[in-house]
Every structure is written in C-alpha cells, then in structure tokens.
Design a protein around this motif. Structure first.
Motif, PDB file in Angstrom:
ATOM      1  N   PHE A 367      32.332  37.345  40.243  1.00 37.32           N
ATOM      2  CA  PHE A 367      32.975  38.306  41.127  1.00 37.32           C
ATOM      3  C   PHE A 367      34.149  39.014  40.446  1.00 37.32           C
ATOM      4  O   PHE A 367      35.022  38.374  39.867  1.00 37.32           O
ATOM      5  CB  PHE A 367      33.489  37.605  42.390  1.00 37.32           C
ATOM      6  N   ASP A 368      34.153  40.339  40.552  1.00 32.29           N
ATOM      7  CA  ASP A 368      35.263  41.164  40.088  1.00 32.29           C
ATOM      8  C   ASP A 368      35.234  42.428  40.939  1.00 32.29           C
ATOM      9  O   ASP A 368      34.305  43.230  40.825  1.00 32.29           O
ATOM     10  CB  ASP A 368      35.110  41.507  38.608  1.00 32.29           C
ATOM     11  N   ALA A 369      36.214  42.625  41.803  1.00 35.48           N
ATOM     12  CA  ALA A 369      36.169  43.724  42.778  1.00 35.48           C
ATOM     13  C   ALA A 369      36.054  45.079  42.118  1.00 35.48           C
ATOM     14  O   ALA A 369      35.350  45.960  42.613  1.00 35.48           O
ATOM     15  CB  ALA A 369      37.390  43.676  43.694  1.00 35.48           C
ATOM     16  N   GLN A 370      36.735  45.272  40.998  1.00 34.47           N
ATOM     17  CA  GLN A 370      36.697  46.560  40.303  1.00 34.47           C
ATOM     18  C   GLN A 370      36.517  46.334  38.807  1.00 34.47           C
ATOM     19  O   GLN A 370      37.228  45.534  38.207  1.00 34.47           O
ATOM     20  CB  GLN A 370      37.995  47.340  40.535  1.00 34.47           C
ATOM     21  N   SER A 371      35.575  47.048  38.217  1.00 36.78           N
ATOM     22  CA  SER A 371      35.395  47.037  36.761  1.00 36.78           C
ATOM     23  C   SER A 371      35.717  48.433  36.255  1.00 36.78           C
ATOM     24  O   SER A 371      34.925  49.360  36.437  1.00 36.78           O
ATOM     25  CB  SER A 371      33.962  46.643  36.396  1.00 36.78           C
ATOM     26  N   ILE A 372      36.890  48.581  35.654  1.00 38.40           N
ATOM     27  CA  ILE A 372      37.357  49.904  35.225  1.00 38.40           C
ATOM     28  C   ILE A 372      37.033  50.131  33.748  1.00 38.40           C
ATOM     29  O   ILE A 372      36.308  51.047  33.395  1.00 38.40           O
ATOM     30  CB  ILE A 372      38.864  50.042  35.491  1.00 38.40           C
ATOM     31  N   SER A 373      37.564  49.266  32.877  1.00 39.57           N
ATOM     32  CA  SER A 373      37.238  49.372  31.455  1.00 39.57           C
ATOM     33  C   SER A 373      36.105  48.429  31.057  1.00 39.57           C
ATOM     34  O   SER A 373      35.452  48.616  30.039  1.00 39.57           O
ATOM     35  CB  SER A 373      38.472  49.048  30.606  1.00 39.57           C
ATOM     36  N   GLY A 374      35.891  47.387  31.866  1.00 40.61           N
ATOM     37  CA  GLY A 374      34.856  46.405  31.566  1.00 40.61           C
ATOM     38  C   GLY A 374      35.340  45.238  30.741  1.00 40.61           C
ATOM     39  O   GLY A 374      34.611  44.255  30.547  1.00 40.61           O
ATOM     40  N   GLY A 375      36.585  45.299  30.249  1.00 44.82           N
ATOM     41  CA  GLY A 375      37.088  44.261  29.352  1.00 44.82           C
ATOM     42  C   GLY A 375      37.132  42.881  29.987  1.00 44.82           C
ATOM     43  O   GLY A 375      36.704  41.894  29.382  1.00 44.82           O
ATOM     44  N   ALA A 376      37.643  42.786  31.218  1.00 52.10           N
ATOM     45  CA  ALA A 376      37.765  41.480  31.881  1.00 52.10           C
ATOM     46  C   ALA A 376      36.388  40.885  32.147  1.00 52.10           C
ATOM     47  O   ALA A 376      36.159  39.690  31.926  1.00 52.10           O
ATOM     48  CB  ALA A 376      38.551  41.626  33.178  1.00 52.10           C
ATOM     49  N   ALA A 377      35.454  41.715  32.623  1.00 47.04           N
ATOM     50  CA  ALA A 377      34.103  41.215  32.914  1.00 47.04           C
ATOM     51  C   ALA A 377      33.403  40.763  31.639  1.00 47.04           C
ATOM     52  O   ALA A 377      32.726  39.721  31.624  1.00 47.04           O
ATOM     53  CB  ALA A 377      33.293  42.297  33.614  1.00 47.04           C
ATOM     54  N   ILE A 378      33.554  41.516  30.557  1.00 48.40           N
ATOM     55  CA  ILE A 378      32.934  41.140  29.283  1.00 48.40           C
ATOM     56  C   ILE A 378      33.467  39.798  28.802  1.00 48.40           C
ATOM     57  O   ILE A 378      32.712  38.917  28.370  1.00 48.40           O
ATOM     58  CB  ILE A 378      33.180  42.240  28.234  1.00 48.40           C
ATOM     59  N   MET A 379      34.789  39.629  28.889  1.00 47.53           N
ATOM     60  CA  MET A 379      35.387  38.373  28.460  1.00 47.53           C
ATOM     61  C   MET A 379      34.917  37.221  29.352  1.00 47.53           C
ATOM     62  O   MET A 379      34.603  36.120  28.873  1.00 47.53           O
ATOM     63  CB  MET A 379      36.911  38.473  28.481  1.00 47.53           C
ATOM     64  N   ALA A 380      34.832  37.454  30.669  1.00 45.94           N
ATOM     65  CA  ALA A 380      34.398  36.413  31.599  1.00 45.94           C
ATOM     66  C   ALA A 380      32.952  36.006  31.319  1.00 45.94           C
ATOM     67  O   ALA A 380      32.610  34.808  31.357  1.00 45.94           O
ATOM     68  CB  ALA A 380      34.539  36.904  33.034  1.00 45.94           C
ATOM     69  N   ILE A 381      32.094  36.977  31.047  1.00 45.61           N
ATOM     70  CA  ILE A 381      30.694  36.664  30.754  1.00 45.61           C
ATOM     71  C   ILE A 381      30.586  35.812  29.487  1.00 45.61           C
ATOM     72  O   ILE A 381      29.817  34.851  29.429  1.00 45.61           O
ATOM     73  CB  ILE A 381      29.879  37.962  30.611  1.00 45.61           C
ATOM     74  N   LYS A 382      31.393  36.148  28.475  1.00 44.91           N
ATOM     75  CA  LYS A 382      31.375  35.361  27.239  1.00 44.91           C
ATOM     76  C   LYS A 382      31.823  33.921  27.507  1.00 44.91           C
ATOM     77  O   LYS A 382      31.259  32.971  26.943  1.00 44.91           O
ATOM     78  CB  LYS A 382      32.273  36.024  26.195  1.00 44.91           C
TER      79      LYS A 382
END
Length: 456
Positions: A367-382
């Motif tokens: 879960f991530d309410a907003q993906s703006i640059s994608g950096g946080a989601a990419i790091m979380a997936i890793k």
C-alpha cells in the motif's frame, strides 16, 4: 530491462583502527552523528571475539588469556557479515559479554541492509579481505602511554577488573601485540588522525570528505532511479478502477480542498475498499475444496482462499488503507516500511522495516496512497524481494500514480501488478489510460496522508 540497485547493496564501508584506548569508538560515534545517515551500522570487533574453551575461559578470568592477538577475533566472521550486508541480506551479529568472557548464546543483533557500515576495532585494518571491502580506511594514532591510562580506567571502572590484573595484561599481551600487529596497520590507512577527536582539523576534514562521498553516492542512486524510465512499458500490468459515477463523485470529494475532514475520510475509505477488492481479484485461490450447501448438496472444486492476506504499508501514506483493509479482510497480516525522501538529495531512504515472514508462494498487497516519483515503491518492492516474496506475487495498491512513477516501477520490476484509481499522464502520452496530465499535476504533493491524519 534495467535492474534496480538499492543503496544498501552498495553501502559505503569505513574501517577505523588504532590501539586499545586510542579513541576509535569516539571517532566512530562522531562520524555517525555528523553524517546523520539513516541505516548506518556500527560493527564493533568487540562483538566478534572467538568463543573460548573451558580452559581458555578459566585463564581469561585469571587475566592469563591473550585477547589482543589477531587470532582472538573471528575476522573471517567479520568479513562474512560485511559481505552479507553488502548483498542486502538479513545478517546476525553476535553479542559478546566481557563479564562472562563469552558470546551470549541467546542474544544477537539482527541487521537488514545498510547505507553506511563502520567497522571499528584494533584489527579493523589487519585482514586483507576486509580491507578490500572498505571505501575509507582510518587509523586513530594516539600515544601509547595515553592509551595505557585510558585502558586502566575503562577496565577497572567499567569491566570490573583488578588493577593488578589490568597492568599484568597490558605488559604481557596488550603492549607487545600493539607493537607487533596493530601499529603496522597504520600503513594500510587512507587517513591517519593523531589524537583522535581532539584533533578538530583532521576530524573536520574527514567529515567533509565522507559527506562528499555520500552525496555522490546519493546522486548516483537518484540518477539510477530516473534511468529506470527508459524503454517500453507493459501497461497490461496496471489495473485502473472502472470509471463509474460513484467513483467520480468520490474522487472529486477527495481532491476538493473544501471537503470536510469527515467527508474526506469517508470518501477515501470507500475508494480504498474498492481498490483492495480489485487487488484481491489478482490473488491466487484454490479450487479443490468440497463443500456441503445448506440443503445438503455436495459441491466439488469450489473456490476458497489459499492463504491469509498479507499486506505491507509504506508509512504513513500506505497506512491510510488500514481501516478499509480491516473491514475487507479482518485477519490480514500487516507489515510496515518507513521510507522517506531526503530533502537535500531527493533520494528515498529506508529508515525502518517491520515485516512478517513470507513464503515464496504468498501474495502481498503493498500500500502507498500516492506514487509520485516511484522511488519509495521501488525501494519497498526490493525489500519484499529480499524477504523471500516473489515478484509476480506483489500487488501495488495506490489511489493515484504518475505515469513517470509507474514507468520506473514496471521497468525495475516488470512482473508485479498495480491497482490504482487515477494515473497522471505525461504530456506526450501515447497509451490510453484514464487520468490527468503530469504537466501541472494536482497530485504532485503528498496531500492524502496529511489530510487523512489531520496534519495538513
């Protein structure tokens, strides 16, 4: 296809050596406080003393065991731990008791990943294999007599030793080994700091150098993140909620700055429930359960859930989904990741991870309410991949995402699925997805969690 390289797989490794009592620990602590870098790991060689036999333990309590010879420290284990950390693996560090002269069998320090690793100890610069893993090697050069006085104070006051035993140990073991094995490692150092932290000029130069190197490392990471957006994207992995009249009204309530707090919470929770139900459509189920209906009919090959729902929230944006998740699947297990963007460098940094155990066959809702640059989601997936989750089992759930973010995410991890309500387009977009333009995107700031938690 570009592969994402997380910062903890390329940590900056610093070695700090010097005589016993030279001030190595103080130098390490000042470096940690000055660079202020999240996920800085201090590996003290004091934790890596070799386990003692019964005879060696008796000699140690009688001040007759040599703890200052290179063989007394398990340097092979130190190398193994540093290599493990550089590979992004969960690593266990032993805990040593100076009172018991032994490792604590039921205690360990568990570390996952590191941006900076500081190796501190008298033999930090002794082993060639360890030197090869270091980016910066420091030797703290303090007069032997000063080290002697500090050692007396430390061992008597803090480790409960007798003055006679400390003096005997110094004369028999500490001083001869320092001259034979520790002082020669000064030649392996990139920087020698006389008098330790008392030498302010040397410390300021060292800190400035380390900050510069870490800035370059951050810049390289941000550049790498941006490079993930090149090439073709498989938009078939992105699932956007169907645009119903109800959803249009709810999205309008969410983005309207005049919406009351209660109406905002109600609207977001409704959309969050829709997103979660849509994401659950892509969770694997079993079809081999036999059931008996209320009228006694036996039905075979009925659909039933294969597992409990696993969810991971990127704090605090992802926490906005928790209420809807509890209403949808009350037994869901929820893990937490704290990932924040450094305001100076723009680099996403992992600060905390509290995750459950995963099986490779389990699906995970991220879960991530907003993906703006994608950096946080990419790091979380890793992080999830490093914790045994298969890429094709990850479903990223968010309210809104920019096309830039989704492009980077799907280029780095082409097998994940994304469920979202709104996509912001680039001005020159050629694919047909519902959303708004990235050019002046109204979702370019993280307003959802601020309003959801009343901090806007």
């Amino acid at each position: 296809m570009a592969e994402y390289i997380p910062p903890w797989s390329t940590p900056y490794v610093i070695g700090i050596a010097g005589l016993s009592g030279s001030g190595k620990t103080t130098v390490a602590q000042e470096i940690i406080s000055s660079i202020n870098e999240p996920w800085t790991v201090l590996l003290s060689l004091d934790n890596f003393y070799q386990p003692l036999t019964k005879e060696q333990s008796l000699a140690a309590f009688d001040n007759n065991h040599d703890f200052d010879h290179p063989s007394s420290v398990d340097l092979d284990l130190v190398v193994e731990c540093v290599r493990s950390l550089k590979s992004g693996k969960r690593t266990d560090i032993p805990v040593y008791s100076f009172v018991k002269h032994d490792r604590e069998p039921d205690q360990k320090i568990t570390i996952y990943g590191a941006n900076v690793i500081i190796i501190e100890g008298i033999f930090a610069l002794f082993k060639p294999e360890l030197l090869e893993l270091m980016d910066c090697k420091i030797y703290v050069d303090t007069d032997l007599d000063i080290c002697y006085s500090r050692r007396l104070l430390r061992d008597i006051v803090h480790r409960g030793r007798s003055i006679k035993g400390v003096i005997s140990q110094w004369d028999r073991f500490v001083k001869p080994n320092a001259i034979s094995y520790v002082i020669p490692t000064r030649n392996n150092a990139d920087m020698v700091i006389p008098r330790g932290t008392d030498n302010r000029i040397a410390m300021e130069l060292l800190i400035a150098h380390l900050r510069k190197q870490l800035e370059l490392k951050s810049e390289a990471h941000v550049k790498h993140l941006k490079s993930l957006g090149a090439g073709n994207t498989d938009w078939g992995k992105v699932h956007v909620l169907n645009e119903t009249n109800q959803l249009k009204c709810l999205k309008t309530m969410i983005i309207d700055t005049n919406t009351t707090y209660d109406d905002f919470i109600f609207s977001f929770d409704r959309v969050a429930s829709m997103l979660i139900l849509e994401a659950l459509n892509y969770v694997e189920y079993q079809y081999d359960k036999t059931i008996t209906t209320p009228v006694g009919t036996v039905l075979e090959n009925c659909t039933y859930a294969k597992q409990e729902t696993n969810a991971v929230s990127i704090i605090r944006s992802g926490d906005c989904f928790t209420s809807a998740l509890r209403k949808t699947t009350p037994a869901a297990k929820i893990g937490k990741l704290l990932i924040q963007t450094d305001s100076r460098t723009g680099e996403p940094k992992l600060h905390t991870e509290k995750l459950q155990s995963f099986d490779t066959n389990e699906n995970v809702l991220l879960f991530d309410a907003q993906s703006i640059s994608g950096g946080a989601a990419i790091m979380a997936i890793k992080v999830l991949l490093d914790h045994n989750v298969s890429q094709d089992k990850i479903i990223l759930v968010n309210f809104t995402a920019s096309e830039t973010a989704l492009t980077r995410i799907l280029h780095a991890f082409p097998h994940i699925k994304v469920v979202t309500a709104i996509i912001g387009h680039k001005g020159n977009s050629t694919h047909n997805l519902p959303g708004d333009s990235d050019d002046e995107w109204w979702m370019s700031t993280r307003f959802i969690d601020n309003k959801y938690y009343g901090t806007s």
